[in-house]
Structure formats: structure tokens, C-alpha cells
Scaffold this active site. Structure first.
Site, short mmCIF file in Angstrom:
data_model
loop_
_atom_site.label_atom_id
_atom_site.label_comp_id
_atom_site.label_asym_id
_atom_site.label_seq_id
_atom_site.Cartn_x
_atom_site.Cartn_y
_atom_site.Cartn_z
CG HIS B 76 -57.97 89.39 -19.04
ND1 HIS B 76 -57.97 90.11 -18.22
CD2 HIS B 76 -57.64 88.23 -18.48
CE1 HIS B 76 -57.81 89.94 -17.14
NE2 HIS B 76 -57.53 88.66 -17.30
CG ASP B 105 -35.08 113.56 -15.21
OD1 ASP B 105 -35.43 112.26 -15.27
OD2 ASP B 105 -35.85 114.50 -15.56
CD1 TRP B 140 -51.28 84.69 -22.77
CD2 TRP B 140 -49.34 86.18 -22.98
NE1 TRP B 140 -50.12 84.26 -22.17
CE2 TRP B 140 -49.04 85.18 -22.22
CE3 TRP B 140 -48.39 87.16 -23.33
CZ2 TRP B 140 -47.90 84.91 -21.78
CZ3 TRP B 140 -46.89 86.97 -22.94
CH2 TRP B 140 -46.70 85.96 -22.21
CB SER B 170 -42.21 101.80 -25.50
OG SER B 170 -42.46 101.99 -24.01
CB SER B 171 -40.57 97.38 -23.34
OG SER B 171 -41.87 97.27 -23.43
CG HIS B 254 -39.79 81.48 -18.14
ND1 HIS B 254 -41.04 81.04 -17.71
CD2 HIS B 254 -39.18 81.84 -16.99
CE1 HIS B 254 -41.15 80.76 -16.55
NE2 HIS B 254 -39.91 81.33 -15.84
CD GLU B 256 -43.08 90.24 -20.55
OE1 GLU B 256 -42.34 90.94 -21.24
OE2 GLU B 256 -43.90 91.16 -20.40
CE1 TYR B 258 -39.02 84.00 -12.52
CE2 TYR B 258 -38.29 83.17 -14.62
CZ TYR B 258 -38.71 82.97 -13.47
OH TYR B 258 -38.83 81.66 -12.99
CB SER B 269 -37.24 93.82 -1.22
OG SER B 269 -37.29 92.61 -1.81
CG HIS B 303 -41.20 75.78 -17.89
ND1 HIS B 303 -40.51 76.47 -17.14
CD2 HIS B 303 -42.18 76.87 -18.37
CE1 HIS B 303 -40.82 77.63 -16.78
NE2 HIS B 303 -41.86 77.85 -17.61
CG HIS B 304 -43.91 78.47 -20.93
ND1 HIS B 304 -44.98 79.19 -20.31
CD2 HIS B 304 -42.81 79.16 -20.71
CE1 HIS B 304 -44.38 79.99 -19.48
NE2 HIS B 304 -43.10 80.04 -19.43
CB THR B 329 -38.32 81.73 -6.24
OG1 THR B 329 -38.01 81.69 -7.89
CG2 THR B 329 -39.46 82.68 -6.28
CE LYS B 332 -35.48 87.94 -5.84
NZ LYS B 332 -35.01 89.01 -5.42
NE ARG B 451 -54.60 78.97 -19.66
CZ ARG B 451 -53.23 79.66 -19.54
NH1 ARG B 451 -52.35 78.99 -19.64
NH2 ARG B 451 -53.30 80.97 -19.55
#
Lengths: 238, 613, 398
Positions: B76, B105, B140, B170-171, B254, B256, B258, B269, B303-304, B329, B332, B451
Site C-alpha cells: 500500500h 515540448d 515501505w 525513471s525518476s 526525507h 522524498e 518534499y 498555488s 527525526h525519523h 511551510t 506558504k 503501527r
């Protein structure tokens, strides 16, 4: 190394994969057809050159992470052989010198291309590739030597980090050699000319980058880490 | 050379048919393919979530065992992150960015197609794990050394790691392409500080992608080597340190986060100003805060890992850096409020979704602060409180933003408007369902539910709120079905004007759907809200714009021809990955195909033969 | 924040809606009132949701959990305040400025630098304040107090899927190994050393304190203390804990309990920690059966012996068909409350069912996988009498 923006660049902005072979240079049309005129770019820099620079930035993080793994695991191997047992600095100094020479040859190849010195192009492209090949030969020799002395991927952390890091560097060099040889073959068809010099230049950017990475690897794995003798050498962090 | 030219001739440009999609290099079509593929995976992953929620609805449920449960939450999350939100972002990059910067293009159309095909093949490769029933089951994040022998003996983690390696290729390819495109293909007049915010966020995201992906690539390579070649990178039995995996994973992980949230922030925006009829408030600050987030995102990864035992000094540093990232943040959010302030707010579905994004992202951001503080996090780490938080930022944030973008740009993509009534029903169901599902999770977590547990005993008192969450899931599910129906019934919708929202972006000045060449004449950008300026000037001149830029004969505009080399090369890359999972011979074959693909690619003429020159 | 009195366990959390009701609403028009009631309803839900469950973090019984809760409460109220302000503003703006027919284009405002600086500096100041306070809390909670009684050391080892507790010096130099139930004296700091022999786990007793991961290759430290002032039930009192880091199949069922005892009871427990006696012929039979079938993985005659434990782990990590795994120490099984890592109560019936087929009770466990007398997740190849004999021996029945 740094290339100034080439305002009068006629190279078509042709899509190319970052590590792709040099492409057909004969057509005069830009493929992206993006904006005003075929070779219009906002910054004046060529797309492909910018792509290569950005890709090399990405590759920095790739090698950076591999090098970080090596540094974290320095002196953490539970069993030998340890670097001090098998690292042979003089031999690798020779292969490092060979690789540095190849960068010089690469510079000569690009200069020959810009001067349309067809003979020089062929000589220097081949010289670069051969010097790269010699470097790979040294690496194969070294890997074999280490394997015979009992250092394998699974033997200890030194083996795992050493082979992974130098192996991926070797793969980069090999890819560069294939690229150089392709250019060399194209040069016999007259496809390497001043107006297609970007093809050589991109290959050169890549080649110099791979060289610089090797300098870092040589410094850290050989000159700095080559004398590590065992887990105790760093005073045991854990 | 003649024969070679024939062999390497580019496919001609067909308007329709499967072959035209397979060989397309048109950024708009590639965007559609990205979006459609990601949506299919979203439904798939949503169903996996449904299995999880049903299992957890009541205490001691006996629907699936722990093995399946672990597989379900692993897939998931992996699918939602790597095959839904990221490619959805890329779908918008593809469709919107070239239009929004006035380009015909992307800089490298074939590389763009290659990115898509590698993404598709990588995603399929990972889903082969279901066919052989060896599904990844370590989460994950796949923390070592649960991923190592003998704790993970089947091939599930190999599918996971190799699938992600392929997706990562690909990314990176996509990221490279969009960095060059945005820097180098802007229409004249579009200076950096005139770029739409979405384009800015795409640029930052692309930079994050190309810098973060290599880190996880190295981690994954080391994991694959541990599992297949006997190394001990993360295996303590050979001296390896499982915590190194966590560092590599979160140094990628991390940024990631963002990567997942900046594109939707960009989308929002764009939408808020359009439907407030006001320019974005504090444009430079919104841009700058995005850049700051992109940079600071690299300094907060631990922080993880507050509970890993890195010591109070490391934890203090990462507590402070993480708390500080709330500032840009917040900037924004305040600027979005400033945009709405004194505006003329029209609550279209796109606007509702954008407002929903802001509303929910605030909640996610606030709960984020409470576990940025490490002593507080010690009680929250690995509980449902965190599950609530990430869903408020990734569902309430990213997914709401993506829906907002779909409703906003749909008329540009198709020339037709999605049904607004259905759209609002869709929004309210998803919005309410989202809150019913995830808000209670805060409390379940604070009441001590960890979890990733597949069952819990009744006496822990988590049953009621879990049941509520499951009910919420089904509300979301119905909401998504309404969306699917809205898309389905759109075939019969009537056409709308090229600029139905009176939008500021230059992409609205052309016909809907846009012609293959996008802009007949490359626009000269007059300001940040280019099309508003144009329309104002025209109105002042007494000649208001009602029609899109007139069409021209496509043959007069040189466009890149389609190419089949991207899919061939991508197939080779996919086979290399597949071979690592089956037989190295397949990898060799894949390598050969990829090599042929690259050779063919490099020697391909720039255009189709009949367009010859 | 003065609104953080030491809370008695069992008392409900702060009366949230009441507090909010005293907050003056800035403007008494219909919209703000609506927003205000919405927030009040949300806060009511919040209060209702903060149950006093077995693992509730709202109900600390020790100084570590209490300080963490205090910090969280401050954050929570700050968050609630920001939430009400910002979301209130959002809702107000959307309703107040919604488009009306024929409305001209609103004033085109591009920004306001002073405002930008304000809303950058205020959150930064707020966050730095909270951040500095949290750093102080972090360091304060790092080491156990030295002035509150003798520190009791316990080594916690995470296994798939149970926690092992080793007291190097439980009392009077006596060494004790046990599993699944940690017994601690009240009002004494407990220094836990966290180790793992297999994968990552995380040791968490919410009411006593936040979690710390249990990581192979590392020795993590966590100190906890049960405070008699905070426990509002008679001792011995039991608190619940659970592994919080995904550790494989039976992760959900890797639970444990912490029993807080008076010093006297604790000393008595330490004294009574002895291997079971085979007092009847049936128990004798059980002892023999145990030696044949169980002793490879389970220790029953006192604390773990290091070499035996290591050989079990090595055998387990080798994988494959290795037969030995580190099983829970069963020496004091008869004095425990629970079975199978805290998932069922200990009773003759439950123990019989467990030995008969552990897979039914705790899917994924290594016992049914590795022990020779189980056939592919099926029942044990033991007769009822043999199982009864084992039970009689393990529980020291007469």
C-alpha cells in the site's frame, strides 16, 4: 574543464540519454523545436551539456553514498584480510597515473576536434580509450589478486565496501571506454567535426568526472585507509 | 547508409491508435499515460488499504493473517508513494510545465518517453511479486536487518529492491529532463521570477529527485548484494550495521517527502489565485520558502530515527532543524491565506480541493511539530499518531492537491469540463471520509496503538475509533468511485472555451485540447500572470480575447517525430531487473536490448523520413 | 504553562471544552461563532477520544512519561491555538470573500513585506522557544536520577517475538532471567539496557515512558521509574507494553507487562525465583519430556547460561532447518500472569491449548516452526497425558 556558454552554437538540441552513445551528428535540425529558432535556449547553454552537468551532480551523490558506506565501515571488519594486508599502493599509484594521463589525452582529443585535426582526433580518442582500458586491466589484476588472498564480497565489510565502490567506478570507466570507442569509430566516418564537437565534449565531461572520482577513491581507500590493520585501528567506535 | 537509415527510420506521426501512444514523445500524451497509470495503481493500492482497514475494523479480526497484513501495508505504502503520488506529480510536470513555460515540448522528448516506460515496467516488475506470491513484507521503509537472511527468506524483498531500483532510474531521468527543460526552455520574457509557482516547485522537486534518488539507489544496491551476493552491509552477523540502512533510507526519504508535497503545493498555488481573481500573495516568499524547504529537507532526516538511540545531542540537533522547517511551510500557508484575503472566491471543485489541501495540510503540519520534538516523539514514533500525520500530509496534502490539479487542468487536457456537481460530491465525500478515517488515528495512536500490527485485543480500547476509521475508508472509496464516474461520463460533456476559469497562466491562451505543437507562435511573456495581462491589454484596447491562439498547419512546425527506441530501451532496463529476479541470462538479454536501444536511439534521424530535409 | 498539574492516574484529561469556552472569541459575528462551535466540538471529541486504555499515553505513572506528556500537552495546546486561529481565518476568509454575482475584480495585491517578515519571525520565535525547552527536557530525561533510591539494572533482549529480561543483580546479588513480564520495585529508577540478537524491536511501556528501539549491534539505554504518587491502584500494579518496531510475522503479538511491586513484594519475588520442582510422578514424566522436547530452546533451571544462549542464537541465525532458537526462559513461568508474550492469560487450559497448537494462538511463532514435534503448523505429536505432564511440571502443580 568549465565550458563557457557557447552563444553561436549550432549543435541541434537533440535528445540524448545521459550516458547514451554519441548520436548522429549530420542533421541540421533541432528536435525539441521548443522555442524561437531551432537552437534557442533560455540560458544559451546547450541542453545536452546542461543535462550532462546535472547528471554528474546526481552521480556525485551516488559515489558519495558509496564512499560514505566505506568510511562508516572503515576498521569495522570482523575478520581479515584487512587493507594493510593487501592494499598495494605503488601498483595503484601507477594505474592512477595512467587514468590521469587518459584525462590529458581526452583534452587533446577535444582540442583536435575543435581544430578539425582528423588524425589527432583518431589518435587521442583511441589513446584515451586505451589508457582507460589499461586502468581497467590494473583493476582486474587487483581484484584477482585480492580474491586469491581471500578478500571477497562476503568475507568482511572491507571486501564488501571496497569491491562495491571500486567496482561501480570500474563500471563507469568501462562505460566511458565504450563511449570513446564509439566516437573513435564515428571519427572514421568523418562524423567528428568542429560542429559536432559537443559529442566529444560531453564524453570528455563524463570522463574527467570519473577521473576525479577516482582521485577521491584513491585518496580515501589507498592513501588514507590503505594502512588500516584491523578493528582496533580506529580505537573501536562501538 | 541507406539501409541503415531505413532501419533506423523514425515511425511516422500518427494521430491515434495504440502504436501512436507507444511511440509518442509528446509531453502531453506522456503526461496522460503517467496519470492514467498512476490512477490505476491508486485504485489498486486503495484496495490494499481497504483490506488493511477491514482487518483492523474490530478487535481480534480473523480476515487475514499477519503475513498478508504485512504484505498489504508494505505494498500500500510503496505503491502510493512510488507509483501513485510521484508519477501523478510527474504527470502534471509533463502536461503542465511545457505549456506553462511556453515551450513546444520538454528538452528531451525521447528521454521523457523512456522515463515513462521504465516507470511502467518497474511498477509491473514489482507487482510480479503477487503472481509468484512472494510479496514484499517489511514495510515501505524495509528496515534492515528484517530484510536479511534468515529473517526474510523468500524473494519479496528482492522484488521490492529491484523494482525500486528500476523506478529510481525513471525518476532520475525524469528529474534531469525537467531541470533542463525549466532552466533552458522558457519562452522569451519568462525570467525565473516570472515562472509560475508550479513550475518552480517542479524545478525544486526535480533537483531533489536527482540528488536523493542516488542515495536510496546505493542503499538498495547494498541490500540486493546482502541478499544475493553474501555481503554484510546491514547484517550484524558480519559486522554490518542495520542503522546505516536507516540513514541511507531517510537521507533519501526525507527529501522524498518534499518530492511528494512540493508539486501539489505548486498546483494549489496556481489554483488559489485563479479562483480568487488575485495574484499570488507574496510570490517571492512562496518561491523562497519552497527553496528553503528543499534545502532544509536534507538536514532533518534523523527525526525519523529519534528512538534509534543516536543520543541526546543528535536528537537535539534534529529536533531544532525539524521544527524550523515548519517556518517556511507556515510562510506558504500564510501567503495562501493572503491570496484569498479580499479575493473574489469562486468555489469550483478545483478550488474546493485546493482549499481542502490547505485545511488538511495545516493539521498535518501541526501534528508534525509535535513529533519533531523528540521527547514527545518517543511516545508517538511508530504509533497511529504518525499514521494520522502522514496521511494528513500525503492524503490531505498530496492527493487533495492532485485532485485539485486534475479538476483544474482537465478542461485544458480534453476541452471539456468535468461535471461540477459530481465534482463537489466527489470532493465532500473524499474530504469527509478522509477526516473520518484519519482524525481518530491521532487518538488511537496516543492511546498506545502501534503501527503495523494486524490485530489487537479488545481490552486495549482501540476498537471504536478503529471502526470509525474503517467507516471513513468506505466514504473515501465511494468518493473515488464518484470521481471515476465523473471521468467516465465526461465523454458526453459539451466542449468549453479554451479559458473556462479566466486563468492567469500562459497555457490557457491556446486551444483546448492543445495542438501537438502547443504554441503556434512562441509567446513573449509579459509578466507573472501573463494571460491576465494579455487579456487586460486586449480589453483596454477594446478587443477582448474570446478565442484561443489560432491553429496553424502542423506541418509548418517542426516537431519531434515519434520513436520506438524509448520503449525498447526501457524494456531492456526492465528485463535487466527481471533477470536479477529470475535468471541472469534474462539480465544479459535485457542489457543487450538496452544497448541496441541506445545505439538505435543515438543514430536515429531527427525526424520522420517524409519530413526529410 | 501553568495548566499542567500533576495528574492522578485515572482522572480524565484536562476539561478541554470548558477551557476553550473561557477563551474570548475575537468577534461575535455569526461566522466566528460557527467556527468557534466547530472547534469546541472537535475539542470535545478530542477529550472523549483520550481514553484511559491500557497503553494510553495520557495516563503516565512515572516521571519519564509524565514529563513527555507535559511537553506534548504544551505542544498540543499551542497546536490547538494555531489550528483555531489559522483554520478559523481560512474558513472566515472563504465565506466572507466568496464571489458574488457581478462582482468586479478585487484589488490586485501582490504582497506585503512587513507582513511576510512578521509571519516568519513569530513562528520562528515560537518554535525556537519550544525547541529549546524540548532540548532541555531531552537532556533531563537522558540519565536516571541518582538521588531517588538505588538504580536497578535490567538487560532487555528483544527476540522474535518476546522480550527477555535479565537482572544481573536483582537483589542481594541474585541473578534472574525471565521473559514477557518485567517486575520492578516502585519508586526506584530502573536502568534498562536494550539489546537484540535478531532484528530491530522497540521497547515501549506507554504509561512509564516513551519507546527506545532495540537494535542489534547496539546497547541502547532507557530509564524508567514507577511513581507511587501517580499509581492509583493497589500494588502490585500491572502496566502494558508492546513492541513498537515491525519485527516480522508476530510483531503484533509481541506484548509484555510490567508489574510494579512494593519493595517487599519485589524482594520476595526475587527470593522465590527458583526452578520448578518435580513433586509428583506425573511431573517427573513432564520433566523428562521437557528435557527431550523443550530444553533445546527453553531454559528452566534458573538464569540463562551465556554459552547456551549464544549457541541457540547462532543456530537460529544460521537459518534453514536449524532446530534451536532462543526461547523464553521458563524458570518462573508458574508465577507469571500471561502466556505467549502477553497475549493470553496463563491458565492450565490456555497452556494446554498453546502446547497443542501454538500457531492457532500466535501465528508465525518459531515454536511451531522449529520444534520437532509439530507437523507443519498442525497439532503437537504429544498425547494428552504427555501435555498434562508437561503442564504439571511447568506450573509446579501438586
Amino acid at each position: 574543464m568549465a565550458h563557457a556558454p557557447e552563444t553561436a552554437h549550432h549543435e541541434p538540441a537533440h535528445p540524448a540519454h545521459g550516458e547514451a552513445q554519441p548520436r548522429h551528428g549530420g542533421t541540421g535540425h533541432g528536435e525539441h523545436s521548443g522555442s524561437v529558432g531551432h537552437d534557442y535556449t533560455t540560458t544559451g547553454l546547450n541542453h545536452r551539456k546542461m543535462l550532462m552537468w546535472v547528471f554528474l551532480g546526481s552521480d556525485c551523490l551516488f559515489f558519495g553514498s558509496l564512499i560514505a558506506t566505506y568510511m562508516v565501515y572503515r576498521g569495522q571488519s570482523l575478520t581479515g584480510p584487512y587493507p594493510a594486508d593487501i592494499i598495494d599502493i605503488p601498483i595503484t599509484t601507477i594505474s592512477t597515473f595512467v587514468l590521469l594521463c587518459s584525462s590529458f589525452a581526452m583534452v587533446q582529443a577535444l582540442s583536435a576536434t575543435n581544430n578539425n585535426d582528423q588524425r589527432g582526433i583518431k589518435i587521442w580518442l583511441l589513446a584515451t580509450a586505451i589508457l582507460g582500458g589499461i586502468f581497467i586491466g590494473f583493476q582486474v589484476y587487483e581484484f584477482n589478486l585480492f580474491k586469491n588472498e581471500g578478500l571477497t564480497l562476503g568475507q568482511n565489510l572491507f571486501g564488501a565496501t571496497f569491491f562495491t565502490l571500486t567496482g561501480f567506478h570500474g563500471a563507469h570507466v568501462t562505460l566511458g571506454i565504450i563511449w570513446l570507442v564509439s566516437l573513435w569509430i564515428l571519427s572514421f566516418k568523418g562524423r567528428i567535426r568542429p560542429d559536432t564537437a559537443l559529442d566529444v565534449e560531453l564524453c570528455g565531461l563524463y570522463w574527467h568526472f570519473v577521473d576525479i572520482v577516482w582521485i577521491v577513491i584513491f585518496t580515501l581507500l589507498y592513501l588514507v585507509g590503505g594502512f588500516d590493520a584491523g578493528p582496533a585501528i580506529l580505537g573501536g567506535e562501538h | 547508409m541507406a539501409t541503415i537509415t531505413e532501419v533506423l527510420a523514425r515511425p511516422t506521426y500518427g494521430a491515434s491508435g495504440l502504436w501512436s501512444w507507444i511511440t509518442t514523445v509528446d509531453h502531453k500524451r506522456i503526461g496522460v499515460m503517467y496519470g492514467a497509470t498512476a490512477f490505476v495503481f491508486m485504485l489498486l493500492s486503495g484496495i490494499e488499504a481497504g483490506v488493511l482497514r477491514t482487518q483492523l475494523a474490530t478487535p481480534d479480526t480473523d480476515l487475514i493473517g499477519p503475513g498478508r497484513f504485512n504484505q498489504m501495508f508494505t505494498m500500500h505504502a510503496t505503491v502510493m508513494i512510488f507509483m501513485v503520488i510521484m508519477p501523478m506529480g510527474v504527470a502534471f510536470f509533463n502536461f503542465v510545465v511545457p505549456l506553462a513555460i511556453g515551450a513546444r515540448d520538454v528538452a528531451f522528448p525521447r528521454l521523457n518517453a523512456l522515463s515513462y516506460w521504465i516507470f511502467l515496467f518497474g511498477a509491473i516488475l514489482m507487482h510480479f511479486s503477487f503472481i509468484v506470491d512472494q510479496v514484499p513484507d517489511a514495510g515501505w521503509f524495509s528496515y534492515a536487518n528484517l530484510t536479511e537472511y534468515p529473517f526474510s527468506e523468500n524473494m519479496g524483498l528482492d522484488f521490492w529492491a529491484i523494482g525500486l531500483l528500476v523506478l529510481g532510474t525513471s525518476s532520475v531521468a525524469g528529474g534531469l529532463n525537467f531541470v533542463v527543460t525549466i532552466i533552458n526552455l522558457r519562452a522569451p520574457g519568462m525570467s525565473l521570477m516570472r515562472m509560475p509557482v508550479f513550475v518552480w516547485m517542479t524545478l525544486i522537486t526535480s533537483i531533489l529527485l536527482i540528488l536523493a534518488m542516488p542515495v536510496i539507489t546505493v542503499g538498495l544496491i547494498e541490500l540486493v548484494m546482502d541478499r544475493n551476493f553474501g555481503t554484510h552491509f546491514f547484517n550484524p552477523t558480519g559486522g554490518g550495521d542495520p542503522i546505516l540502512w536507516q540513514h541511507l533510507f531517510w537521507v533519501f526519504g526525507h527529501p522524498e517527502v518534499y518530492i511528494l508535497i512540493l508539486p501539489p503545493m505548486g498546483i494549489v498555488s496556481e489554483i488559489l489565485p485563479t479562483f480568487s481573481r488575485k495574484p499570488l500573495f507574496g510570490y517571492p516568499f512562496v518561491i523562497f520558502s519552497g527553496i528553503v524547504i528543499g534545502i532544509m529537507g536534507w538536514a532533518v532526516w534523523s527525526h525519523h530515527m529519534f528512538t534509534v538511540g543516536l543520543g541526546p545531542i543528535a536528537n537535539s540537533v534534529f529536533t531544532i532543524t525539524t521544527m524550523l522547517i515548519a517556518v517556511p511551510t507556515g510562510v506558504k500557508i500564510f501567503n495562501w491565506l493572503g491570496t484569498l484575503w479580499k479575493g473574489s472566491i469562486e468555489l469550483t471543485t478545483a478550488m474546493l480541493y485546493a482549499l481542502g489541501f490547505v485545511f488538511l495540510f495545516i493539521i498535518g503540519g501541526l501534528s508534525g511539530v509535535s513529533h519533531a520534538v523528540s521527547p514527545s516523539d518517543f511516545q508517538q514514533q511508530d504509533t497511529y499518531y504518525i499514521v494520522a500525520h502522514i496521511h494528513y500530509v500525503l492524503f490531505g496534502g498530496s492527493i487533495m492537491g492532485i485532485f485539485a490539479g486534475i479538476y483544474y487542468w482537465w478542461p485544458k487536457l480534453t476541452g471539456k469540463m468535468l461535471n461540477e456537481k459530481l465534482g463537489k460530491l466527489n470532493f465532500w465525500l473524499v474530504f469527509i471520509g478522509m477526516n473520518v478515517t484519519f482524525f481518530p488515528m491521532h487518538f488511537v495512536g496516543l492511546n498506545g496503538m502501534p503501527r503495523r500490527i494486524y490485530t489487537y485485543a479488545e481490552e486495549f480500547g482501540w476498537g471504536t475509533l478503529n471502526l470509525l476509521s474503517t467507516v471513513g475508508y468506505f466514504i473515501i472509496f465511494i468518493g473515488v468511485l464518484v470521481f471515476v464516474y465523473n471521468i467516465w461520463q465526461n465523454r458526453n460533456a459539451r466542449r468549453v472555451s479554451h479559458d473556462p476559469w479566466d486563468a492567469p497562466g500562459v497555457e490557457w491562451s491556446i486551444a483546448s485540447p492543445p495542438p501537438a505543437y502547443n504554441f503556434a507562435e512562441v509567446p513573449h511573456i509579459k509578466g507573472r500572470d501573463h494571460y491576465w495581462i494579455e487579456k487586460d491589454l486586449a480589453r483596454e484596447a477594446g478587443n477582448p480575447i474570446t478565442e484561443p491562439e489560432p491553429a496553424v498547419d502542423p506541418s509548418t512546425i517542426h516537431m519531434p517525430s515519434p520513436s520506438y527506441w524509448p520503449i525498447i530501451t526501457a524494456a531492456g532496463v526492465g528485463l535487466i531487473g527481471g533477470g536479477l529476479l529470475s535468471h541472469y541470462g534474462v539480465s544479459f538479454l535485457g542489457g543487450l536490448i538496452a544497448f541496441i536501444g541506445v545505439i538505435g536511439w543515438s543514430n536515429e534521424p531527427a525526424s520522420a523520413p517524409e519530413e526529410g530535409h | 504553562m501553568g495548566l499542567l498539574p500533576r495528574k492522578r492516574a485515572g482522572s480524565p484529561p484536562e476539561p478541554i471544552p470548558d477551557e476553550n469556552a473561557q477563551r474570548p472569541a475575537p468577534r461575535r459575528n455569526r461566522l466566528t461563532r460557527l467556527a468557534f462551535f466547530g472547534a469546541a466540538a472537535a475539542l470535545f471529541l478530542l477529550t472523549a477520544a483520550c481514553s484511559q486504555g491500557f497503553q494510553s499515553t495520557w495516563d503516565p505513572v512515572g516521571p519519564v512519561a509524565q514529563k513527555q506528556l507535559q511537553l506534548f500537552n504544551v505542544l498540543l495546546w499551542t497546536m490547538v491555538a494555531v489550528f483555531v486561529l489559522v483554520e478559523g481565518a481560512l474558513i472566515y476568509i472563504v465565506i466572507r470573500y466568496r464571489r458574488r454575482p457581478g462582482q468586479p475584480r478585487p484589488p490586485q495585491i501582490h504582497g506585503h513585506t512587513a507582513l511576510e517578515i512578521t509571519w516568519t519571525i513569530i513562528p520562528t520565535a515560537l518554535i525556537l522557544g519550544l525547541g529549546i525547552w524540548s532540548v532541555f527536557t531531552l537532556f533531563e530525561l537522558d540519565q536516571p536520577p541518582t538521588d531517588q533510591g538505588e538504580i536497578l539494572n535490567v538487560t532487555v533482549t528483544g527476540h522474535q517475538w518476546y522480550f527477555e529480561f535479565e537482572y544481573p543483580d536483582a537483589a542481594g546479588g541474585k541473578r534472574i532471567s525471565t521473559a514477557n513480564e518485567l517486575r520492578i520495585p516502585v519508586d526506584r529508577p530502573i536502568q534498562l539496557i536494550l539489546e537484540s540478537d535478531d532484528v530491530l524491536h522497540s521497547f515501549w511501556v506507554p504509561k512509564l515512558g516513551g519507546k527506545v528501539d532495540v537494535v542489534p549491534t547496539r546497547q541502547n539505554r532507557l530509564w524508567l521509574m514507577a511513581d507511587s504518587d501517580l499509581i492509583d491502584q493497589p500494588l502490585p500494579a500491572t502496566f502494558y507494553g508492546q513492541c513498537a518496531e515491525l519485527c516480522g510475522l508476530a510483531h503484533a503479538q509481541m506484548r509484555f507487562r510490567v508489574t510494579v511491586m512494593s519493595e517487599v513484594d519485589y524482594q520476595a519475588w526475587v527470593q522465590n525465583y527458583n526452578p520448578p520442582q518435580a513433586l509428583t510422578p506425573q511431573a517427573q514424566q513432564g520433566k523428562t519430556l521437557f528435557a527431550i522436547h523443550c530444553a533445546l530452546c527453553h531454559t528452566i533451571n534458573g538464569p540463562e547460561i551465556e554459552s547456551v544462549a549464544k549457541s541457540r542464537i547462532d543456530s537460529f541465525l544460521t537459518g534453514g532447518d536449524a532446530v534451536a532458537v532462543p526461547g523464553p526462559n521458563l524458570t518462573d513461568l508458574r508465577t507469571r500472569q500471561t502466556l505467549a508474550a502477553g497475549i493470553t492469560d496463563l491458565s492450565v487450559e490456555n497452556l494446554r491449548a498453546w502446547i497443542r497448537n501454538p500457531e492457532d494462538i500466535k501465528p508465525g511463532n518459531w515454536m511451531s516452526d522449529k520444534a520437532a514435534f509439530y507437523t507443519d503448523g498442525g497439532d503437537a505429536n504429544l498425547t494428552d497425558e504427555e501435555i498434562d505432564a508437561l503442564i504439571e511440571y511447568l506450573l509446579n502443580l501438586r
